[in-house]
Design a protein around this motif. Sequence first.
Motif, PDB file in Angstrom:
ATOM      1  N   ARG A 265       0.834  -1.208   0.000  1.00 30.05           N
ATOM      2  CA  ARG A 265       0.000   0.000   0.000  1.00 30.05           C
ATOM      3  C   ARG A 265       0.871   1.261   0.000  1.00 30.05           C
ATOM      4  O   ARG A 265       0.578   2.231  -0.714  1.00 30.05           O
ATOM      5  N   LYS A 266       1.943   1.232   0.765  1.00 31.88           N
ATOM      6  CA  LYS A 266       2.850   2.375   0.785  1.00 31.88           C
ATOM      7  C   LYS A 266       3.443   2.606  -0.600  1.00 31.88           C
ATOM      8  O   LYS A 266       3.570   3.753  -1.064  1.00 31.88           O
ATOM      9  N   TRP A 267       3.812   1.515  -1.280  1.00 32.70           N
ATOM     10  CA  TRP A 267       4.360   1.614  -2.645  1.00 32.70           C
ATOM     11  C   TRP A 267       3.316   2.196  -3.591  1.00 32.70           C
ATOM     12  O   TRP A 267       3.615   3.089  -4.388  1.00 32.70           O
ATOM     13  N   LEU A 268       2.087   1.696  -3.506  1.00 32.75           N
ATOM     14  CA  LEU A 268       1.013   2.192  -4.371  1.00 32.75           C
ATOM     15  C   LEU A 268       0.693   3.651  -4.090  1.00 32.75           C
ATOM     16  O   LEU A 268       0.363   4.414  -5.004  1.00 32.75           O
ATOM     17  N   ASP A 269       0.763   4.051  -2.824  1.00 34.39           N
ATOM     18  CA  ASP A 269       0.472   5.439  -2.462  1.00 34.39           C
ATOM     19  C   ASP A 269       1.406   6.414  -3.167  1.00 34.39           C
ATOM     20  O   ASP A 269       1.055   7.590  -3.356  1.00 34.39           O
ATOM     21  N   GLY A 270       2.583   5.937  -3.567  1.00 35.21           N
ATOM     22  CA  GLY A 270       3.546   6.797  -4.241  1.00 35.21           C
ATOM     23  C   GLY A 270       3.357   6.876  -5.742  1.00 35.21           C
ATOM     24  O   GLY A 270       4.142   7.560  -6.423  1.00 35.21           O
ATOM     25  N   LYS A 271       2.343   6.192  -6.285  1.00 34.35           N
ATOM     26  CA  LYS A 271       2.105   6.193  -7.732  1.00 34.35           C
ATOM     27  C   LYS A 271       0.930   7.102  -8.084  1.00 34.35           C
ATOM     28  O   LYS A 271       0.055   7.366  -7.265  1.00 34.35           O
ATOM     29  N   ASN A 272       0.901   7.550  -9.334  1.00 35.85           N
ATOM     30  CA  ASN A 272      -0.180   8.417  -9.795  1.00 35.85           C
ATOM     31  C   ASN A 272      -1.493   7.637  -9.910  1.00 35.85           C
ATOM     32  O   ASN A 272      -1.485   6.420 -10.118  1.00 35.85           O
ATOM     33  N   PRO A 273      -2.632   8.325  -9.793  1.00 32.00           N
ATOM     34  CA  PRO A 273      -3.924   7.641  -9.947  1.00 32.00           C
ATOM     35  C   PRO A 273      -4.032   6.917 -11.284  1.00 32.00           C
ATOM     36  O   PRO A 273      -3.635   7.446 -12.333  1.00 32.00           O
ATOM     37  N   LYS A 274      -4.518   5.698 -11.231  1.00 28.90           N
ATOM     38  CA  LYS A 274      -4.804   4.853 -12.410  1.00 28.90           C
ATOM     39  C   LYS A 274      -3.577   4.622 -13.292  1.00 28.90           C
ATOM     40  O   LYS A 274      -3.703   4.367 -14.492  1.00 28.90           O
ATOM     41  N   SER A 275      -2.392   4.678 -12.715  1.00 23.20           N
ATOM     42  CA  SER A 275      -1.170   4.509 -13.509  1.00 23.20           C
ATOM     43  C   SER A 275      -0.606   3.094 -13.458  1.00 23.20           C
ATOM     44  O   SER A 275       0.234   2.732 -14.285  1.00 23.20           O
ATOM     45  N   VAL A 276      -1.056   2.284 -12.493  1.00 23.25           N
ATOM     46  CA  VAL A 276      -0.484   0.961 -12.236  1.00 23.25           C
ATOM     47  C   VAL A 276      -1.443  -0.111 -12.751  1.00 23.25           C
ATOM     48  O   VAL A 276      -2.658  -0.012 -12.561  1.00 23.25           O
ATOM     49  N   PHE A 277      -0.913  -1.132 -13.416  1.00 28.01           N
ATOM     50  CA  PHE A 277      -1.775  -2.269 -13.744  1.00 28.01           C
ATOM     51  C   PHE A 277      -1.425  -3.450 -12.843  1.00 28.01           C
ATOM     52  O   PHE A 277      -0.278  -3.633 -12.436  1.00 28.01           O
ATOM     53  N   TYR A 278      -2.449  -4.208 -12.536  1.00 32.86           N
ATOM     54  CA  TYR A 278      -2.359  -5.342 -11.603  1.00 32.86           C
ATOM     55  C   TYR A 278      -2.373  -6.627 -12.419  1.00 32.86           C
ATOM     56  O   TYR A 278      -3.139  -6.761 -13.382  1.00 32.86           O
ATOM     57  N   ILE A 279      -1.525  -7.586 -12.048  1.00 29.03           N
ATOM     58  CA  ILE A 279      -1.432  -8.860 -12.764  1.00 29.03           C
ATOM     59  C   ILE A 279      -1.677  -9.994 -11.790  1.00 29.03           C
ATOM     60  O   ILE A 279      -0.988 -10.104 -10.769  1.00 29.03           O
ATOM     61  N   ALA A 280      -2.647 -10.843 -12.087  1.00 22.85           N
ATOM     62  CA  ALA A 280      -2.889 -12.047 -11.287  1.00 22.85           C
ATOM     63  C   ALA A 280      -3.476 -13.097 -12.218  1.00 22.85           C
ATOM     64  O   ALA A 280      -4.470 -12.824 -12.898  1.00 22.85           O
ATOM     65  N   LEU A 281      -2.869 -14.266 -12.233  1.00 24.47           N
ATOM     66  CA  LEU A 281      -3.280 -15.313 -13.169  1.00 24.47           C
ATOM     67  C   LEU A 281      -3.998 -16.467 -12.484  1.00 24.47           C
ATOM     68  O   LEU A 281      -4.038 -17.583 -13.004  1.00 24.47           O
ATOM     69  N   GLY A 282      -4.580 -16.209 -11.306  1.00 26.25           N
ATOM     70  CA  GLY A 282      -5.401 -17.223 -10.672  1.00 26.25           C
ATOM     71  C   GLY A 282      -4.584 -18.360 -10.086  1.00 26.25           C
ATOM     72  O   GLY A 282      -3.358 -18.316 -10.019  1.00 26.25           O
ATOM     73  N   THR A 283      -5.283 -19.393  -9.678  1.00 24.47           N
ATOM     74  CA  THR A 283      -4.631 -20.516  -9.002  1.00 24.47           C
ATOM     75  C   THR A 283      -4.438 -21.727  -9.904  1.00 24.47           C
ATOM     76  O   THR A 283      -3.842 -22.716  -9.484  1.00 24.47           O
ATOM     77  N   GLU A 284      -4.917 -21.664 -11.156  1.00 24.61           N
ATOM     78  CA  GLU A 284      -4.903 -22.866 -11.980  1.00 24.61           C
ATOM     79  C   GLU A 284      -4.204 -22.701 -13.331  1.00 24.61           C
ATOM     80  O   GLU A 284      -4.099 -23.654 -14.093  1.00 24.61           O
ATOM     81  N   VAL A 285      -3.733 -21.497 -13.631  1.00 24.12           N
ATOM     82  CA  VAL A 285      -3.143 -21.259 -14.945  1.00 24.12           C
ATOM     83  C   VAL A 285      -1.751 -21.879 -15.027  1.00 24.12           C
ATOM     84  O   VAL A 285      -0.937 -21.713 -14.122  1.00 24.12           O
ATOM     85  N   ALA A 286      -1.484 -22.602 -16.103  1.00 23.12           N
ATOM     86  CA  ALA A 286      -0.184 -23.239 -16.316  1.00 23.12           C
ATOM     87  C   ALA A 286       0.477 -22.649 -17.554  1.00 23.12           C
ATOM     88  O   ALA A 286      -0.117 -22.623 -18.626  1.00 23.12           O
ATOM     89  N   LEU A 287       1.703 -22.152 -17.380  1.00 26.61           N
ATOM     90  CA  LEU A 287       2.502 -21.650 -18.495  1.00 26.61           C
ATOM     91  C   LEU A 287       3.835 -22.378 -18.513  1.00 26.61           C
ATOM     92  O   LEU A 287       4.413 -22.639 -17.462  1.00 26.61           O
TER      93      LEU A 287
END
Length: 469
Positions: A265-287
């Motif tokens: 949260r501290k890291w995010l607080d230092g970024k501009n609004p709507k500037s960061v994208f979030y990446i999460a590939l769930g619990t079942e994705v295999a690459l």
Amino acid sequence: MSIVQQKLHIAVFPWLAHGHILPFLEVSKFLVQMGHRVSYISTPKNISRLPKFPLELSPNLSFVVLPMPQVEGLPPGVESTADIPVHKLPYLKKAYDNLETPLAEFLKTLRIDWIIHDFAPHWLPRIAAPMGINLAYFIIYSASTTAFFGPPDELIGGHRQRPEDFTVTPEWIDYPSDVAFKLHEIVSLEQGMDQDVSDFIRWGSVLQGCQVVTLRSCPEFEPDPLRLLPRLLQKPVVPIGLLPPLLTSAPPDEDDEDDTWKSLRKWLDGKNPKSVFYIALGTEVALSPSLAHELALGIEKSGLPFVWIIKNRPLVEGQMDQDILPPEFEERISGRGFVLRGWAPQMRILAHPSIGGFLTHCGWSSTIEALGLGLPLILFSGAYSDLGLVARLLHGKRVGMEIERNEVDGSFTSEAVAKGIRVVMVEADGEAIRANASAMREICGNVELGRKYLTEFTRFLENYKPLTL
């Protein structure tokens, strides 16, 4: 608390997957709030992983633990899809089928009015009917997915026999739709099926045997498939709504925050609004390692700040997630990217003002969470379950954009990944996507709309004429 004329006893029996277990729990908690008694049935590890619930619900919400059967081919201690790669899933389904006898013994001990169940227990209708127990098939997928798979006779013995048959929109879809699998997605889906009893047979059998179908959707989001489904399935279809994640959740207590979230949260607080994208590939994705490297390089090439949640589970046999980042990746993105391994508070992250988009595997729960906050989606289909169908649906609604991939083998380039991220996040071509996603907050994040559909489903259960023995 709603007062009902007759208190029902409802058993709830989800499939052994995180994305199924939690929606079934949310419905259970609502039914308890409406005055009914609920027995939530699963295996020991899955019960122990459930989030805590308010104490005032506890008298009417009980957890029934059925020991996890062991079968040859299933590693010891495995109780959910999150614990194994896709080619081991058939053994988990065989183990699940061995819950038939202990479940039947439990049902004999109490008077149960309804069982809310999942796609997997194809044997459930034959043990419930002689006991006079009604079945409500809760499809955790979208209405578009449900319509694509079709009626029971098509699922059990239809004309779609080859993988290629699932790459086109079926003939019974009577509205404009691009929802269909890519070839690599349906091949991946079939790898996780038990060859003795396919997922299609499971789905078709429970459709034939249930009294009502409910699903995680609403007419405001998917009007056309919900209009078609009662005729297609020849069953009452009562949507349960989108189950907005804040429906029964208390606001986060800052005293409960762990150190990981505090630092993020501290890291995010230092970024501009709507500037960061979030990446999460769930619990079942295999690459594969090479494709995971390509994804990471594309994320790096986007040039935008990001938060990447990497699950500590085997993506491929014998290899954990952290082993498949490119060499020196974390050093190169230091300051611009935040890599977090293991569990993360997804809703808190998505709700942070600095988050402006979500690179998602297209799990239905995750997309609803993001759209409930008005976030546009970078669609990277996990190529398992219905994830490809969800990607087509959301791409077609222009609330996200799919990353371009080879339709046969699922491969992609880092340039395609970077392009998809930049279009959705910052480029002019993505303005309509960002606007459409923002407007979806009124539907996907609408708690009162969610309560309306849950209440209508509850009234259906209360007023349905019971089976006679």
